[in-house]
Design a protein around this motif. Sequence first.
Motif, PDB file in Angstrom:
ATOM      1  N   ARG A  47     -16.811  -2.828   7.353  1.00 12.12           N
ATOM      2  CA  ARG A  47     -15.466  -2.496   6.906  1.00 12.12           C
ATOM      3  C   ARG A  47     -15.319  -2.747   5.416  1.00 12.12           C
ATOM      4  O   ARG A  47     -16.017  -3.584   4.840  1.00 12.12           O
ATOM      5  CB  ARG A  47     -14.437  -3.346   7.641  1.00 12.12           C
ATOM      6  CG  ARG A  47     -14.428  -4.808   7.178  1.00 12.12           C
ATOM      7  CD  ARG A  47     -13.406  -5.637   7.911  1.00 12.12           C
ATOM      8  NE  ARG A  47     -13.835  -5.959   9.252  1.00 12.12           N
ATOM      9  CZ  ARG A  47     -13.015  -6.286  10.245  1.00 12.12           C
ATOM     10  NH1 ARG A  47     -11.720  -6.309  10.040  1.00 12.12           N
ATOM     11  NH2 ARG A  47     -13.492  -6.601  11.441  1.00 12.12           N
ATOM     12  N   THR A  48     -14.402  -2.011   4.799  1.00 11.52           N
ATOM     13  CA  THR A  48     -13.840  -2.357   3.499  1.00 11.52           C
ATOM     14  C   THR A  48     -12.343  -2.146   3.651  1.00 11.52           C
ATOM     15  O   THR A  48     -11.878  -1.007   3.796  1.00 11.52           O
ATOM     16  CB  THR A  48     -14.398  -1.485   2.359  1.00 11.52           C
ATOM     17  OG1 THR A  48     -15.831  -1.577   2.339  1.00 11.52           O
ATOM     18  CG2 THR A  48     -13.863  -1.961   1.022  1.00 11.52           C
ATOM     19  N   GLU A  49     -11.610  -3.233   3.682  1.00 11.96           N
ATOM     20  CA  GLU A  49     -10.193  -3.157   4.010  1.00 11.96           C
ATOM     21  C   GLU A  49      -9.354  -4.057   3.109  1.00 11.96           C
ATOM     22  O   GLU A  49      -9.838  -5.061   2.594  1.00 11.96           O
ATOM     23  CB  GLU A  49      -9.940  -3.594   5.462  1.00 11.96           C
ATOM     24  CG  GLU A  49     -10.443  -2.631   6.519  1.00 11.96           C
ATOM     25  CD  GLU A  49     -10.049  -3.096   7.909  1.00 11.96           C
ATOM     26  OE1 GLU A  49      -9.320  -2.360   8.583  1.00 11.96           O
ATOM     27  OE2 GLU A  49     -10.469  -4.205   8.318  1.00 11.96           O
ATOM     28  N   ILE A  50      -8.093  -3.672   2.979  1.00  8.52           N
ATOM     29  CA  ILE A  50      -7.075  -4.515   2.363  1.00  8.52           C
ATOM     30  C   ILE A  50      -6.310  -5.207   3.483  1.00  8.52           C
ATOM     31  O   ILE A  50      -5.751  -4.542   4.364  1.00  8.52           O
ATOM     32  CB  ILE A  50      -6.109  -3.692   1.499  1.00  8.52           C
ATOM     33  CG1 ILE A  50      -6.857  -3.054   0.321  1.00  8.52           C
ATOM     34  CG2 ILE A  50      -4.955  -4.563   1.008  1.00  8.52           C
ATOM     35  CD1 ILE A  50      -6.027  -2.061  -0.463  1.00  8.52           C
ATOM     36  N   ARG A  51      -6.309  -6.527   3.445  1.00 10.13           N
ATOM     37  CA  ARG A  51      -5.577  -7.311   4.428  1.00 10.13           C
ATOM     38  C   ARG A  51      -4.294  -7.823   3.769  1.00 10.13           C
ATOM     39  O   ARG A  51      -4.329  -8.473   2.718  1.00 10.13           O
ATOM     40  CB  ARG A  51      -6.430  -8.491   4.896  1.00 10.13           C
ATOM     41  CG  ARG A  51      -5.766  -9.351   5.986  1.00 10.13           C
ATOM     42  CD  ARG A  51      -5.623 -10.767   5.456  1.00 10.13           C
ATOM     43  NE  ARG A  51      -5.575 -11.787   6.506  1.00 10.13           N
ATOM     44  CZ  ARG A  51      -4.447 -12.328   6.962  1.00 10.13           C
ATOM     45  NH1 ARG A  51      -3.267 -11.935   6.493  1.00 10.13           N
ATOM     46  NH2 ARG A  51      -4.493 -13.283   7.886  1.00 10.13           N
ATOM     47  N   ILE A  52      -3.130  -7.501   4.365  1.00  8.28           N
ATOM     48  CA  ILE A  52      -1.867  -7.996   3.833  1.00  8.28           C
ATOM     49  C   ILE A  52      -1.764  -9.475   4.182  1.00  8.28           C
ATOM     50  O   ILE A  52      -1.545  -9.836   5.341  1.00  8.28           O
ATOM     51  CB  ILE A  52      -0.658  -7.231   4.391  1.00  8.28           C
ATOM     52  CG1 ILE A  52      -0.836  -5.714   4.217  1.00  8.28           C
ATOM     53  CG2 ILE A  52       0.627  -7.701   3.718  1.00  8.28           C
ATOM     54  CD1 ILE A  52      -0.917  -5.246   2.796  1.00  8.28           C
ATOM     55  N   ALA A  53      -1.945 -10.316   3.193  1.00  7.88           N
ATOM     56  CA  ALA A  53      -1.981 -11.765   3.406  1.00  7.88           C
ATOM     57  C   ALA A  53      -0.673 -12.411   2.941  1.00  7.88           C
ATOM     58  O   ALA A  53       0.071 -11.849   2.132  1.00  7.88           O
ATOM     59  CB  ALA A  53      -3.152 -12.376   2.650  1.00  7.88           C
TER      60      ALA A  53
END
Length: 217
Positions: free
Chosen positions: A84-90
């Motif tokens: 995966r290459t993802e943006i995680r809303i943290a």
Amino acid sequence: MNSSFCYSVLLVLFLVSSFEPQPLCGADPTDGFTPVPLTDNNLQLQRPYNVPLQDRYSNKNGVRTLWVYSNDKPFKPDSPTKPRTEIRIAGHDYSSGVWQFEGNAFVPKGTTGVAIAQILGAAEGATTMQLRMYNGDLKYYNSELVASNMYDKWFRVNIIHDVNGGKVTVFIDGVQKYVGKDKGKATNMYFKCGVYTQVGSSNYMESRWKGIKLFKK
């Protein structure tokens, strides 16, 4: 009645008869929601653990491009998950209330068998929902069609999760395309976008995102 008055009346009638009223716009999916401020610190990047970030991600002129290969490593050495290459809303994990993700997405032709957006966390399974791309069609997981012919164009994605109501709603370009039950409450749930490999994926997968926002009620 003089000729100039008659001419004026005829002109008004012509203009009125040729006028075509424009359809009224529907409500925006974000109406009634409160924006949640996001900074770059809230947009955490996950990519194959053995490659530099710039080899799987770029951010140019507000467009975030994420890509991955089907034979890449997972995002950490001990993870059993697929590449995966993802943006995680943290910083904004949730377990109750009504939350909404918004982003404008672009998926190039050839990218298939990949989740481009998802909600992590559920009572049953690892995720509440996934939006996957299969040969240009956007689907809820690998089943229900959400939108077709989505390659090579920008489209707006809005995902609403009503936790207490147990419901997920998806809008594409402001039009409601999917409504379904979620998979139960979890202690921590959050939104992600990018590319996460699924069964039957292409060798190369890419999605681009801009205008990422978060809302809540």
